[in-house]
Write an enzyme that holds these catalytic residues in place. Structure first.
Site, PDB file in Angstrom:
ATOM      1  N   GLU A  84       0.800  -1.223   0.000  1.00  0.00           N
ATOM      2  CA  GLU A  84       0.000   0.000   0.000  1.00  0.00           C
ATOM      3  C   GLU A  84       0.837   1.278   0.000  1.00  0.00           C
ATOM      4  OE1 GLU A  84      -3.239   0.469  -0.265  1.00  0.00           O
ATOM      5  OE2 GLU A  84      -3.756  -1.667  -0.338  1.00  0.00           O
ATOM      6  N   SER A 127     -54.503 -24.895  33.868  1.00  0.00           N
ATOM      7  CA  SER A 127     -54.424 -25.205  35.299  1.00  0.00           C
ATOM      8  C   SER A 127     -53.149 -24.719  35.958  1.00  0.00           C
ATOM      9  CB  SER A 127     -54.560 -26.716  35.505  1.00  0.00           C
ATOM     10  OG  SER A 127     -55.834 -27.157  35.087  1.00  0.00           O
TER      11      SER A 127
END
Length: 750
Positions: free
Chosen positions: A105, A384
């Site tokens: 780079e 229940s």
């Protein structure tokens, strides 16, 4: 003196006059040029000043970073956010990766001052020779300036600003800091920002473990991340890697032998997983993200881009067991024809009741097919299982104990508006004069309705809310057997946790702590225990739920030591439940039903949810016990005449480092109850001490002082039994026939 214009005889200006006018013109041109120069200098200075004002302190700059969710046993569950990034310091980045990046780079990175004029010239020459824009002249510092401060749009203005910012950055920060920021900022393709994320996505390991060949491959990606990504074109990625290696050899970063060995290596690339389903516990992690927004008031920007590390309460091993148990149970019910093949589903939530920590959460059988989280989003009738709040209210307000008797025969309730309703029992039988212990174990509907009317419907609602139920409940008598709008699975698990802790409620939480990307503590959960039930009430209710497992509708889970629980089945089998716990350890709620709310066939909470609960808890309790100190148990001599053994248990505190109560000191902690229990032989039918003539008996554990003291008055050693044996498996009660249209409004004193 007045100037006179002299002319010759032909009317022309004399030469002296022409020279004077020329001088004035030159003077004006000089002034103009000087003015333009000054304006240019001023504009340049202004441009530089305006650009430098954009520069923030790079040392404090935090690049956008994805947030991560971890389990309590440190398993990465999910990564979410706009940019999948994980900041890593320079000393953890391999030297080969730094050198590879500089080589490909910005070869003169350590020599230039932000802008490399030689590099720009070299790039121009190469581009002219090649006839195309093959190489750029931006330095690493310029790329950092662009990524941090500017847009990627290619304009002359942006390039000028980029150059100025690069020079300013170089004047203020070291090369090491600049390269560190660059490597954490740059995009590497496949949704990976920064070297750490890229290393994990492509190679499945931390960046500090990369080899030379892998470092070179990563370094080559930023030029064209979408094209060079090995997930897109592996051959292109390898070719680019070789270019990087050649450049490293050229610049003497590596030897020729190292270069050739690295080129010969075949990269092992991890397959790219679809981001939508990347979570290892998707229902739970979706809930965590919503919890962050709702409870911690974190903005979307911080959640999506702030790099948070969210350490949850979920135990991943338990989560795997939960998903497996639920999936197996739901698929089995479908195969038996009990549930719809397309809409049949279920949910499971496991909580550690002493802390409120959610240890497992499964919102459905298959997240990829349906993301709806039934554990926290669905409101289903509890059947229940709601009777727990009826009897809690009666025991606490009216002073009832497990031997209190209720009328169990048929009756018809008439509302103030004249609406008549006759509750029905599941098995069509209507035994009278039942103890609460018998009524709860057999899940007798009529007895529960009688209890609710005696204690007051509004009192039942108050106790449900006291124990953590947040859903809206209307005061109709059908609520006693679950005839309400609906309750979430998470709420039921949390409410039953009160019985598991001996009366303490702890708000359920999925998060233990949150830290930022650098490990600094951001937020931490504090455990707040509320003492909502007295010791006596908690003991009686615990005894009742134990009876459900030993001799009632929950016998399908009796193989789990010390299990307690309650079943639930609603009208026409639309919803089935089992909510159970082991005291001071874990509480788990399981629900199953059709998403379209159509009835199931021949189902019960014990038959569908019981096996799921048992399979999961068998594994979860082993994991829990491995993470906690074992209980200290002392056996004493048997009690006289009853053949009972007294056990004294002291619950142990959690010894895991990540699950501590951070706000309360040791002295401020509410003392955990010490339970003294006795084991006695009980007649299945009368629930009294068994005699030698009782045809069906079982051993049951009671809280000391609450065990029955009278012997069975039906089966006498020298007489004949006048009652039924009750030797078959108990069927749970349900709210079959409970619906009234419209349900009558109730006054508080009913």
């Amino acid at each position: 003196m007045v100037n006179q214009v002299r002319v010759n005889n032909k009317g022309r200006l004399r030469p002296g006059r022409r020279v004077s006018k020329l001088r004035r013109l030159v003077t004006q041109l000089q002034a103009g040029v000087l003015l333009m120069f000054c304006v240019g200098i001023g504009g340049t200075i202004g441009f530089v000043v305006s650009v430098t004002h954009e520069l923030q302190d790079v040392t404090n700059y935090s690049p956008h970073e994805a947030s991560k969710i971890y389990s309590s046993d440190n398993v990465l569950l999910a990564t979410f956010g706009e940019e999948n990034r994980e900041f890593v310091e320079l000393n953890k980045i391999p030297k080969d990766l730094i050198n590879a990046t500089v080589a490909i780079e910005d070869r003169r990175f350590y020599e230039h001052s932000g802008v490399d004029l030689r590099g720009i010239g070299r790039a121009i020459v190469k581009n002219i020779r090649g006839g195309r824009m093959a190489e750029g002249g931006s330095t690493i510092t310029q790329q950092l300036a662009r990524n941090v401060y500017l847009s990627p749009k290619k304009t002359l203005n942006r390039k000028l600003r980029e150059a100025v910012l690069a020079v300013v950055i170089e004047r203020n920060y070291t090369k090491s800091k600049i390269i560190e920021l660059y490597l954490n900022q740059v995009y590497y393709g496949s949704s990976a920002y920064g070297v750490e994320a890229a290393s994990k996505i492509y190679f499945g390991k931390d960046v500090n473990n990369l080899k030379l060949s892998e470092c070179a491959l990563l370094a080559g990606l930023p030029q064209r991340p979408s094209s060079y990504s090995p997930h897109v074109d592996l051959e292109a990625a390898v070719n680019r890697r070789d270019v990087v290696l050649n450049r490293m050899e050229e610049l003497k970063y590596i030897s020729h032998e190292q270069c050739e060995r690295a080129k010969a290596q075949v990269p092992h690339i991890m397959p790219l997983k679809p981001t939508k389903y990347r979570s290892k516990a998707p229902y739970f992690t979706d809930y965590v993200k919503k919890y962050l927004r709702d409870h911690n008031q974190f903005g979307d920007d911080l959640i999506e881009r702030g790099g948070l590390r969210v350490y949850t309460t979920l135990n991943y091993k338990m989560q795997v067991a939960a998903q497996r148990a639920l999936t197996d149970g739901i698929r089995s019910a479908r195969q038996r024809g009990q549930m719809s093949d397309t809409s049949g589903n279920g949910a499971l939530v496991c909580i550690e009741p002493s802390t409120g920590y959610i240890r497992a959460m499964v919102g459905g059988e298959n997240y990829e097919e349906n993301e709806f989280n039934r554990a926290v989003q669905a409101e289903r009738q509890p059947g229940s299982s709601f009777k727990a709040f009826v009897y809690t209210a009666a025991v606490d307000k009216l002073g009832w104990d497990a031997n209190h008797r209720l009328p169990g025969g048929r009756f018809t309730y008439v509302s103030d508006t004249g609406v008549r309703w006759s509750p029905k029992n599941y098995d069509g039988r209507y035994p009278s004069n039942l103890t609460i212990r018998q009524a709860v174990a057999r899940s007798v509907n009529v007895a529960a309705v009688q209890a609710a009317l005696q204690v007051g419907l509004n009192n039942v609602i108050d106790y449900a809310h006291l124990l953590g139920i947040k859903s809206e409940i209307e005061p109709y008598p059908a609520l006693a057997i679950g005839g309400i709008k609906g309750i979430r699975v998470l709420e039921m698990a949390s409410a039953y946790g009160v019985f598991a802790t001996g009366g303490y409620y702890v708000e359920p939480t999925p998060i233990a702590k949150i830290v930022d990307s650098r490990g600094q503590l951001y937020d931490e959960d504090s455990i707040e225990r509320k003492h909502v039930l007295g010791e006596r009430t908690a003991k009686v209710m615990d005894e009742l739920f134990r009876g459900v497992v030993t001799s009632g509708t929950g016998r399908t889970v009796s193989s789990i030591a010390d299990a307690r629980g309650k079943t639930g089945t609603t009208n026409d089998g639309r919803d089935v439940w089992f909510i159970g716990y082991v005291p001071n350890k874990l509480v788990t709620a399981v629900w199953a039903g059709n998403d379209n709310n159509l009835p199931m066939r021949h189902v019960s909470g014990s038959g569908v949810c019981g096996p799921i609960w048992k399979e999961f808890m068998g594994t979860a309790l082993k994991i829990h016990n491995d993470n906690h100190r074992p209980h200290v148990t002392t056996k004493e001599s048997p009690a006289e005449d009853t053949g009972t053994t007294v056990e004294r248990s002291r619950p142990a505190r959690d010894n895991t480092s990540t699950e501590t109560d951070t706000n309360d000191s040791e002295d401020d902690q509410p003392e955990e109850p010490t339970l003294h229990t006795v084991r006695v032989r009980i007649c299945n039918e009368t629930a009294l001490l068994a005699t030698s003539a009782c045809p069906a008996t079982h051993t049951e554990v009671f809280v000391e002082g609450n065990q029955p003291t009278a012997y069975c008055n039906v089966h006498h050693p020298k007489g004949n039994s006048t009652g039924s044996t009750g030797s078959g498996t108990q069927q749970e009660g349900s709210d079959r026939g409970l619906r009234m249209t419209p349900p009558p409004p109730m006054s508080p004193d009913h």
